[in-house]
Structures are given as structure tokens and as C-alpha cells.
Design an enzyme around this catalytic site. Sequence first.
Site, short mmCIF file in Angstrom:
data_model
loop_
_atom_site.label_atom_id
_atom_site.label_comp_id
_atom_site.label_asym_id
_atom_site.label_seq_id
_atom_site.Cartn_x
_atom_site.Cartn_y
_atom_site.Cartn_z
N SER A 37 0.80 -1.23 0.00
CA SER A 37 0.00 0.00 0.00
C SER A 37 0.84 1.28 0.00
O SER A 37 0.33 2.33 -0.36
CB SER A 37 -0.94 0.01 1.21
OG SER A 37 -0.19 -0.12 2.40
N THR A 38 2.10 1.17 0.38
CA THR A 38 2.94 2.36 0.36
C THR A 38 3.27 2.78 -1.08
O THR A 38 3.78 3.87 -1.31
CB THR A 38 4.26 2.14 1.13
OG1 THR A 38 4.91 0.98 0.57
CG2 THR A 38 3.99 1.88 2.60
#
Length: 375
Positions: A37-38
Site C-alpha cells: 500500500s505504500t
Amino acid sequence: MLRRAMVALWLWLLLAVVASTVASGMKVPAIFVFGDSTADVGNNNYLPGSSARADFPHNGIDLPSGELRGRFSNGLIGVDFLAADMGFSRSPPSYLALIVANSSGGDEAMSNTTKKTMGVAASIRGANFASGGSGVLDSTGATINMTKQIEYFSDLKDQMLSTRLSTYRVTALLSKSIFLISAGANDTFDFFSQNTSPDCTALQQFCEAVVSTYDSHVKTLYNLGARKFAVIDVPMLGCCPYWRSRNPTGECVKPLNQLASKLNDGIRDLFGDLGSEMQGMNYSIGSSYELVASLIEDPQSAGFTEVKSACCGGGRLNAEEGCTPSSGYCSDRSKFLFWDLLHPTQATSRLAGRAFYDGPARFVGPITFRQLGEA
Ligand SMILES: *[C@@H]1O[C@H](CO)[C@@H](O)[C@H](O)[C@H]1NC(C)=O
Ligand SMILES: *[C@@H]1O[C@H](CO)[C@@H](O)[C@H](O)[C@H]1NC(C)=O
Ligand SMILES: *[C@@H]1O[C@H](CO)[C@@H](O)[C@H](O)[C@H]1NC(C)=O
Ligand SMILES: *[C@@H]1O[C@H](CO)[C@@H](O)[C@H](O)[C@H]1NC(C)=O
């Protein structure tokens, strides 16, 4: 068939402009992104029913339009800033947006929307395979695991080779491109959630498993033609609002930070070895761990007033619940380190992009991302 035609068109556009790379100020021909998700810019939007999606408010609240929805942030994320630093007008589009975006029309002529998608993709050059919730280990999460992300890249490479381009040109393009990997946080998060006071053996086994799996992913990419690896390490997870809110004192969860740090040492050693072992490989590791540490040590110099609680969410430190359309959120997002219980704000990501691209040795090494681009 349509899907294939779309990819072929996109690749044609991609490769047609490679020659103009230097003139347009781009420092590398393309950027390929892998991870969690980063780094996800919307692949998970195409996973029906997944809980690891961010294509709803208040995510993206500071973006000009809903167009870029799917990022776990109030605005842009690290890959967006890095792509800008590398001279790209936009960061590489999510791969699934390219592939899935409107296969409904069968073999008919492509819709204008699709053509536009492909055109945009071509003008920004590269693709993003990252998927929120995934890890280095394929067993982490239930989204697009790392092996699958690399398979998607391999499909893309096959498409490149099936165009009129010579193997030589594809090889040259890939060897000059940046392969950005931002992974490991979810593995660490999952392991720690299940073992809040792990003994040495369990810890050692976990780190070894992640590092050896990382090793095999990097080798697979290398064998597919990747040479320049831009790696982002595991963040200082114990200080994110999620873990603070679960600590009675509200302080960082030290054993989790120690675990992240230990894993980062392992990743650093791994790349040191790979760098000498794999001919022609270059790498750079950006430390999101050190970046978050520095912002917590000295929030003022970054203009932050809040480094503990999340901007958007609910409960203690706004971190007992995730950021949903019904959550409250802060008005001064540029003063917060964290957007939601786990993810940084756009302001933090901008600082990260700058620190990794051209920052001091505390944040990036053994060379900077800029030097990696130029290598
Ligand atoms: C495909 O296009 C239709 C309308 O043209 C749209 O409703 C749908 O959301 C699109 N699908 C994807 C995956 O973008
Ligand atoms: C890991 O993935 C889950 C979804 O599977 C997500 O809820 C969580 O925020 C992720 N954790 C981190 C540290 O990114
Ligand atoms: C990784 O993803 C692929 C494709 O979705 C799947 O077939 C495989 O089982 C996954 N691996 C693990 C360990 O979950
Ligand atoms: C890149 O890798 C090559 C070959 O491994 C090495 O000779 C060169 O010094 C590296 N460049 C940088 C900037 O590290």
C-alpha cells in the site's frame, strides 16, 4: 484479444517515445513499481470485495480530481514524487487499470476512454504493479502477491518482445529503467500481530524467510532484465498511530521497531551481497524507517505539529478505526505525519521522495536514487 491489442498499443507508444527520453528531461526510460500500500496507485481498485482498497473518501481529498483515487493517502504518495524527480510528468499507472480498463467491448474498436488511458500511460512510461496488503512473502495478505506482480511484469515484457522491437532494444530499455520495490511492512505487521513478544528463534526464522524470499524475487527480476533497483525499507511501524493507540502509554511499540530494524539490516546485507554477485546490477535503499524517526525527533523542522495521531479515522489517536467516508479528519493535513492509522500524509511522502532522491546518507545509500538513475 482486446486486452492484448491495448497492451500492444500502449507498448508501441511507450517505446516510440523512448528516443525522446533525454530531450524531455527524463532521467530513465521507465519506472516499474512493486510492493504494498505504500506504493499502490490503484491496482486494488480492481479487486472486487477486497478490504485493502482506498478508492473512497476521504482518501485523495487533496487531489484535484477523483481520477487518482486508490492511493492510501490524502494526496500523492512517495512513488509520485520520485517519478516527478526522475523527470516524469506523472507516476506510472497501475497495471490493472491498463489491462482491465474496459475489456467489456470484446474485440470492437477501443473506446476513446481506453485510448486515452493508453495515451496517458505511454506519456508517463512505466507501470505500477504494487498492491496494498501484499508482502515480500506470498502468504502475506490476500491481494496481488509479489510473485503475481512479477508475473504481470513478465507478461508486459513478453508483449514488448512481441512488438516489432528487437530483443536488444527491450533489453536496453529495461536495463536503464528503475525497478522500485516498497515491501516488507505487511509481513512485519502480520508476524508481529501474531507474536507480540517473539523469541529469538521465531524472530530469526521470520527475518530469514523474508530475506531469502526477497532474494529470489530480485533474482527473478534481474533475470527478466532489471538492473537498477530502488528499494524502500520497512518503516518504523511501531510508531504508526495504529500501534501507538494499542499501547496504554501511547508511545511507540519498541519491540516492533526493533523487528523492523532487524529486518532492514537483513535487507541491506542482502542487497550488498547481490550487488557484488549480480553483474551490472546497481541499487539504492531509501530508508522510510529513518525518515519517520527523524520526523518524530524533530517535527518542527518539517513543519509538523502532529506526529502521533492519524489525521483521518476514529477512536484513540484517530487510529482505532481506519479512514472511511464517515470518519472525521483533520483540516490541516500538511501538519500531520500520518494520514490514517498506518499510512503517511502527502506532506510526509513529499519529504520521503526528496530524501530518497537526493538526500543525505542517513536516508539513502549506498548511492541516492538520483545517482541510481544516472548510473
Ligand atoms: C468500463 O466502461 C464502462 C462504461 O463505458 C464503465 O462503467 C466501467 O466502469 C468501465 N470499467 C472499468 C474496469 O474501468
Ligand atoms: C497490511 O494489509 C492489510 C490488508 O490486508 C491492511 O489492512 C494493513 O493496513 C496493511 N498493513 C500495513 C502495515 O501496511
Ligand atoms: C500468489 O498469487 C497467485 C495468483 O493469484 C496464487 O495462485 C498463489 O496461490 C498465491 N500464493 C500464495 C502463497 O498465496
Ligand atoms: C553500478 O554497478 C556497476 C557494476 O556492478 C558498478 O561498476 C558501478 O560502480 C555501479 N555504479 C554506482 C553508481 O554505484
